[in-house]
Design an enzyme around this catalytic site. Structure first.
Site, short mmCIF file in Angstrom:
data_model
loop_
_atom_site.label_atom_id
_atom_site.label_comp_id
_atom_site.label_asym_id
_atom_site.label_seq_id
_atom_site.Cartn_x
_atom_site.Cartn_y
_atom_site.Cartn_z
N ARG A 83 -13.24 37.94 -36.86
CA ARG A 83 -12.34 39.28 -36.38
C ARG A 83 -13.54 40.85 -36.66
NH1 ARG A 83 -8.80 37.84 -40.55
NH2 ARG A 83 -9.60 38.87 -42.44
N GLY A 113 19.52 6.41 2.74
CA GLY A 113 18.62 7.39 1.99
C GLY A 113 19.09 8.64 1.20
N ARG A 127 22.15 19.22 8.33
CA ARG A 127 22.57 20.31 7.75
C ARG A 127 21.83 21.21 6.30
NH1 ARG A 127 27.29 15.56 8.67
NH2 ARG A 127 25.45 14.73 9.30
N ASN A 157 -7.77 28.21 -23.09
CA ASN A 157 -8.46 26.80 -21.92
C ASN A 157 -8.73 26.91 -20.59
OD1 ASN A 157 -5.28 27.36 -20.65
ND2 ASN A 157 -5.21 25.51 -20.38
N GLN A 199 10.69 5.61 12.59
CA GLN A 199 11.69 5.52 14.24
C GLN A 199 11.37 6.60 14.88
OE1 GLN A 199 15.45 6.84 12.69
NE2 GLN A 199 17.20 5.91 15.22
N ALA A 230 15.85 6.13 6.58
CA ALA A 230 16.45 7.86 5.97
C ALA A 230 15.25 9.03 6.94
CB ALA A 230 14.53 7.12 5.01
C1 UD1 Z 1 26.83 8.10 8.92
C2 UD1 Z 1 27.93 7.14 9.65
C3 UD1 Z 1 29.05 6.95 9.46
C4 UD1 Z 1 29.60 7.00 8.02
C5 UD1 Z 1 28.64 7.95 7.08
C6 UD1 Z 1 28.48 7.87 5.46
C7 UD1 Z 1 26.87 6.28 11.60
C8 UD1 Z 1 26.60 6.62 13.13
N1 UD1 Z 1 27.44 6.71 10.54
O1 UD1 Z 1 27.26 10.03 9.56
O2 UD1 Z 1 30.14 6.68 9.32
O3 UD1 Z 1 31.01 7.91 7.54
O4 UD1 Z 1 26.88 8.03 7.72
O5 UD1 Z 1 27.71 8.22 4.69
O6 UD1 Z 1 26.37 5.73 11.14
N2 UD1 Z 1 19.30 8.16 10.78
C9 UD1 Z 1 18.10 7.05 10.74
N3 UD1 Z 1 17.92 7.44 12.07
C10 UD1 Z 1 19.06 8.09 12.48
C11 UD1 Z 1 19.60 8.66 12.53
C12 UD1 Z 1 19.82 9.05 10.86
O7 UD1 Z 1 17.36 7.07 9.76
O8 UD1 Z 1 18.53 8.04 13.60
C13 UD1 Z 1 19.67 7.76 8.67
C14 UD1 Z 1 19.58 9.67 7.97
O9 UD1 Z 1 18.35 9.63 7.33
C15 UD1 Z 1 20.97 8.72 6.69
C16 UD1 Z 1 21.34 8.03 7.58
O10 UD1 Z 1 20.40 7.24 8.31
O11 UD1 Z 1 20.54 8.77 5.56
C17 UD1 Z 1 22.64 9.05 7.81
O12 UD1 Z 1 22.42 9.27 8.78
P1 UD1 Z 1 23.72 10.44 8.92
O13 UD1 Z 1 23.30 10.86 10.15
O14 UD1 Z 1 23.73 10.75 7.36
O15 UD1 Z 1 24.60 9.98 9.34
P2 UD1 Z 1 26.28 10.66 9.47
O16 UD1 Z 1 27.05 11.61 10.06
O17 UD1 Z 1 26.13 11.46 7.54
MG MG Z 2 25.42 11.24 5.45
#
Ligand code: UD1
Ligand code: MG
Length: 454
Positions: A430, A108, A18, A376, A74, A12
């Site tokens: 009243r 998440g 986006r 209140n 992270q 998360a």
């Molecule tokens: C990711 C997957 C993709 C998959 C899709 C499904 C990877 C590289 N890609 O892409 O293959 O089809 O999810 O929904 O795994 N996050 C971190 N730290 C980071 C980057 C992301 O904790 O450095 C967490 C984000 O908060 C999120 C999750 O990882 O909850 C997924 O990240 P997101 O950027 O949404 O990846 P997608 O582009 O959706």
């Molecule tokens: Mg995603």
């Protein structure tokens, strides 16, 4: 033999660009809960040995929302693989005990997952001969934003290629990465140590471990799972789509449990709404978080309830607003344009029209007349109004709190009550009515003359 256990890591830490929001993505709400809580609740029935959440810098609110689940940070976010790596310090000592067979990585932002689906993924990895990795695949209507699964001739997973890095023939693949993965706990961190960031986003992708495992001669399996559970929420439009899926599930659950929804598509629930049996919900009703409804309750149209507890046989609405701390005991009636906050109404009490009852306690059998208001708040503090049992409150009464009214008291219409009323007293607060015979006609004549002269 006891079944081996697993650890869950929920990612998360991503910035969620986006969403165009100043709030972390996983805190955006679905059915009254932050997105990430849905993932934690889906894990609960499977009883993971550990559930931990990877958050980003400054995401204290995420840590708060997931507590008591431990978190690690992270910083900066450098990809999903890097995110799992940051969980190593917390997880490694736990894994060393040797009783955790797998680490399940979840996102998440994939909040529609059900426990059965996570179970299916675990089972697929463990099925003899156990695979190093099992990854959840799905076929979304629009595969374009997802990682694609490249399979070998035997149908095993060879590698995962991210959408941005896909060659045209790879982009044509319909089987996509749903983002949950079960990995042999003994292999996970060693595989993660070897992923690189040679890709379009210069990130360390979790998906990279598949190709590395395969090169080592290990197996990676695909489990195809229901598409409506694996959709990721990256934009506000996807948030709304996920909400629609969840609402459908919650409506179905309410009906399966014995509630009548006259127009289910117009009723909105929170994930934790609890309805008793033979509850009837009319069209256009909204349930915010933490609402419990007993048996044989009627919730009439256009009512809005949050944090309320509605007892058996009660009737609420139409157009009623129940706010946190509203407690309606058995057979209470609350009618149109009545707002209740931090107030208990005892069994059989009625407030049928146009009232605000806040920070009060109203005894059983008491009748609250139309237009009754508890005053209140003095601009600084909230004060309580306490009304006994079987009292009768006349129309348009204002209670200037703190004030208390004894059992069986009778408050005359239009009273402004500023001091306590004893039990069984009649209280009139009243101005007296004064009639001046003929004075209206005189007044009218005088005003007419004034107009002529001006
Ligand atoms: C990711 C997957 C993709 C998959 C899709 C499904 C990877 C590289 N890609 O892409 O293959 O089809 O999810 O929904 O795994 N996050 C971190 N730290 C980071 C980057 C992301 O904790 O450095 C967490 C984000 O908060 C999120 C999750 O990882 O909850 C997924 O990240 P997101 O950027 O949404 O990846 P997608 O582009 O959706
Ligand atoms: Mg995603």
């Amino acid at each position: 033999m006891t079944e081996p256990r697993f650890a869950a890591v929920i990612l998360a830490a991503g910035e969620g660009t986006r969403m165009r929001s100043s709030r972390p993505k996983v805190l955006h709400e679905l059915a009254g809960w932050p997105m990430v809580r849905h993932v934690i609740e889906a894990l609960r029935p499977l009883d993971p040995a550990v559930t931990m959440v990877v958050v980003g810098e400054g995401m204290d609110a995420v840590a708060e929302a997931v507590a008591p689940a431990p978190t690690c940070m992270q910083s900066p976010p450098r990809g999903t693989g890097d995110a799992v790596r940051s969980a190593r310090q917390t997880l490694a000592p736990r894994l060393e005990k040797g009783d955790i067979a797998d680490v399940v990585v979840l996102f998440g932002d994939t909040p529609l997952l059900r426990a059965e689906t996570i179970r299916a993924l675990l089972d697929a990895r463990r099925r003899a001969p156990a695979a190093a990795i099992a990854a959840a695949g799905f076929r979304p209507t629009d595969p374009s934003p997802y990682g694609r699964f490249v399979l070998d001739r035997d149908g095993a997973l060879e590698r995962i290629v991210e959408a941005r890095d896909a060659k045209p023939e790879e982009a044509a693949i319909g089987l996509c990465n749903g983002g949950i993965m079960a990995v042999d706990s003994r292999l996970l961190f060693a595989l993660l140590d070897r992923i690189g960031n040679d890709n379009a986003k210069r990130e360390y992708y979790l998906t990279g471990i598949v190709g590395i495992a395969r090169a080592d001669g290990l197996t990676a399996r695909v489990v195809e799972l229901p598409a409506d559970e694996l959709v990721g929420v990256n934009t506000r439009a996807e948030l709304a789509q996920a909400e629609a899926v969840l609402q459908d599930r919650l409506r179905k659950r309410a009906m399966d449990n014995g509630a009548t929804l006259i127009a289910p598509e117009t009723v909105f629930f929170s994930a934790d709404t609890r309805l008793g049996r033979d509850v009837v919900v009319e069209p256009n009703v909204f349930f915010g978080p933490e609402v419990t409804v007993g048996d044989n309750v009627q919730i009439l149209g256009f009512s809005h309830l949050t944090g309320a507890n509605i007892g058996d046989g009660a009737r609420v609405g139409p157009f009623a607003r129940m706010r946190p701390g509203a407690i309606l005991e058995q057979d209470v009636h609350v009618g149109n344009f009545v707002e209740i906050k931090a107030t208990r109404l005892g069994a059989g009490a009625k407030a049928n029209h146009l009232s605000y009852l806040g920070d009060s306690d109203i005894g059983g059998g008491t009748n609250i007349g139309a237009g009754t208001i508890t005053c209140n708040y003095d601009g600084f503090n909230k004060h309580r109004t306490v009304i006994g049992n079987n009292a009768f409150i006349g129309t348009n009464t204002a209670f200037v709190a703190p004030v208390s009214i004894g059992d069986g008291a009778y408050i005359a219409t239009g009273s402004v009550i500023t001091s306590d009323v004893p039990a069984d007293a009649l209280s009139i607060a009243r101005a007296r009515q004064v009639d001046k015979p003929g004075r209206a006609a005189e007044l009218r004549e005088r005003l007419k003359q004034q107009r002529k002269n001006s």
